[in-house]
Design a protein around this motif. Sequence first.
Motif, mmCIF file in Angstrom:
data_model
loop_
_atom_site.group_PDB
_atom_site.id
_atom_site.type_symbol
_atom_site.label_atom_id
_atom_site.label_comp_id
_atom_site.label_asym_id
_atom_site.label_seq_id
_atom_site.Cartn_x
_atom_site.Cartn_y
_atom_site.Cartn_z
ATOM 1 N N TYR A 453 49.553 16.483 -12.328
ATOM 2 C CA TYR A 453 50.809 16.285 -11.589
ATOM 3 C C TYR A 453 51.383 14.904 -11.883
ATOM 4 N N LEU A 454 50.528 13.889 -11.808
ATOM 5 C CA LEU A 454 50.976 12.531 -12.100
ATOM 6 C C LEU A 454 51.332 12.376 -13.574
ATOM 7 N N TYR A 455 50.472 12.891 -14.437
ATOM 8 C CA TYR A 455 50.645 12.746 -15.881
ATOM 9 C C TYR A 455 51.977 13.352 -16.341
ATOM 10 N N THR A 456 52.282 14.545 -15.830
ATOM 11 C CA THR A 456 53.520 15.215 -16.230
ATOM 12 C C THR A 456 54.747 14.418 -15.809
ATOM 13 N N SER A 457 54.733 13.910 -14.580
ATOM 14 C CA SER A 457 55.887 13.144 -14.099
ATOM 15 C C SER A 457 56.065 11.845 -14.868
ATOM 16 N N GLU A 458 54.988 11.327 -15.453
ATOM 17 C CA GLU A 458 55.074 10.090 -16.229
ATOM 18 C C GLU A 458 55.474 10.343 -17.684
ATOM 19 N N LEU A 459 55.155 11.509 -18.201
ATOM 20 C CA LEU A 459 55.437 11.799 -19.604
ATOM 21 C C LEU A 459 56.901 12.139 -19.850
ATOM 22 N N TYR A 460 57.505 12.892 -18.932
ATOM 23 C CA TYR A 460 58.895 13.291 -19.132
ATOM 24 C C TYR A 460 59.856 12.193 -18.672
ATOM 25 N N PRO A 461 60.949 11.972 -19.404
ATOM 26 C CA PRO A 461 61.961 10.997 -18.967
ATOM 27 C C PRO A 461 62.723 11.512 -17.757
ATOM 28 N N THR A 462 63.349 10.603 -17.033
ATOM 29 C CA THR A 462 64.025 10.950 -15.774
ATOM 30 C C THR A 462 65.053 12.061 -15.945
ATOM 31 N N VAL A 463 65.801 12.039 -17.066
ATOM 32 C CA VAL A 463 66.903 12.992 -17.239
ATOM 33 C C VAL A 463 66.436 14.439 -17.303
#
Length: 569
Positions: A453-463
Amino acid sequence: MSFAELLDHVGGMGRFQIIYVILLAIPVFMMASHNLLQNFTAATSEHHCHVHINISNTPDTNLTGKLAAKDLLRVSIPMDSKLQPEKCHRFVTMQWQLLDSNATITNLTKLETEPCADGWVYDKSIFTSTIITEWDLVCDFRQLKQMAQSIYMAGILVGGIIFGGLSDRFGRRSILIWCYFQMAVTGTCTAFSPSFTAYCIFRFLTGMAFSGIVMNGVSLSVEWTPTRTRAIVGTTYGYCYTTGQFILAGMAYAIPNWRWLQLVVSLPFFIIFIYSWWFAESARWLVIAGRPDEAVKQLQRVARINRKKEEGDKLNSEVLRSNMQKEIASAKSSYTFIDLVRTPVVRQISFCLSFVWFSTSFAYYGLAMDLQNFGVNIFLIQLIFGAVDFPAKFISVLTISFVGRRFTQALALILAGLSILANIFVPQDLKTLRTVLAVFGKGCLAASFNCVYLYTSELYPTVIRQTGMGLTNTMSRLGSIIAPLVKMLEEYIPFLPLIIYGAAPIISGVAATFLPETLNVPLPETIEEVETRLVESIGRQEQEPRRSMWGLSSGKQRLGTPFRSINGY
């Protein structure tokens, strides 16, 4: 000044963030109750055909009133190999000769039987009412139990697709508030379902709300907390979910009626819906959406709560525009699922994360939704399955914070797969050892969830963060939908499900090694930033000693130095 620095400028992990995290964590306690609820509301009690007494075939009309319940079952219901009443058949006529102790097994096998035409009798010593006992989902209808769980998981899948895209378009806060309301209403309606069909419809809608709550809750917490505390916050939510498994076991033990249990786990979301109006919209998203003035107001509000009013007053839309030009420029473009595979680095991230999410959910629900087959008290095994998450997630947060996300993700998946495969070689009569291996595997999969969950939110850019979360959530739910179907294969090859459940995490663990490391790395804002970081990383590698596949630097370099791994970050 980057957004991360702006966040530190208005208080970092201050009072606002602490309150925010707590309020987002409260509903997480109840999420496990909905996700694993069918272990109890759809528990299969011991049952047998309703005894049909044929008076014309009774040698003595007073005999039936004198017979003990055990003897009456013996003459009415055939016995299975474990000398228990058959669940789905009864004798066509009362077999009074079976009261004779000299009756042989050979005679029993030749007696004519029929399906349960008058319904079933259920053991209500543990559960007074379940959807199984209320709608007779046994024998020829037993597969409807698994179908109900698959429909719920399908709702989570659809919710990931719909709410992932909507939250990128309309904001995290508004979609989260709606999902709280939907969870409260549909969960309550489920408790009053007049039929199995209505039950499945409401569970589907509840699953949709569950998905929206998870995605937007994680994104809001990540986007409002500093980089250095993201792992701690993510693990806090993981422990809340784990504690929720204990709460579920306790409530299920205290409330044996499925309708009341369903109602109790749903009503709290009305309270959560009311206080969620206090939530602040993600300032990151507001900037990306071309609404910097609103982002300034949110940051100033955060500054006031964090007792940094003077620093907040210095912020204005011009400051945001001058320091976040790339983010504001990106708002002029619209983003879709195509952007998840359009560029090389983001495409690699999407493919690898899809494998990781699918296999983690696939193996997790293959274990977690099969509690009755362990042969021990269902409440006890639920507590054990919940308890293993505490050490598993504690160890994972240490490795996440000090070694790296990639190492944690890959190791957790590979160990989970190996423990599941090991059960193939353990005899069926060694129930304790089989349970220990299953619990260890479940703990590793919980650690994998905690990290991904954390890893995915950190890998993808905000947009495209929410769109990316929607994709990975979709893959996760595909895994949870397919898991019970794979379980059915054991009727043909007993060990085949274990092979599949074990092989999937190992393959995805290998795939996780190709993901970029994000330890101590600021959240990327644009796709171009993600792609540029790869080029910068390659340039550094040409002049510095080659890093290992786990992102560990050589010499005296610090662990997790941003963008120093082979694969990009």
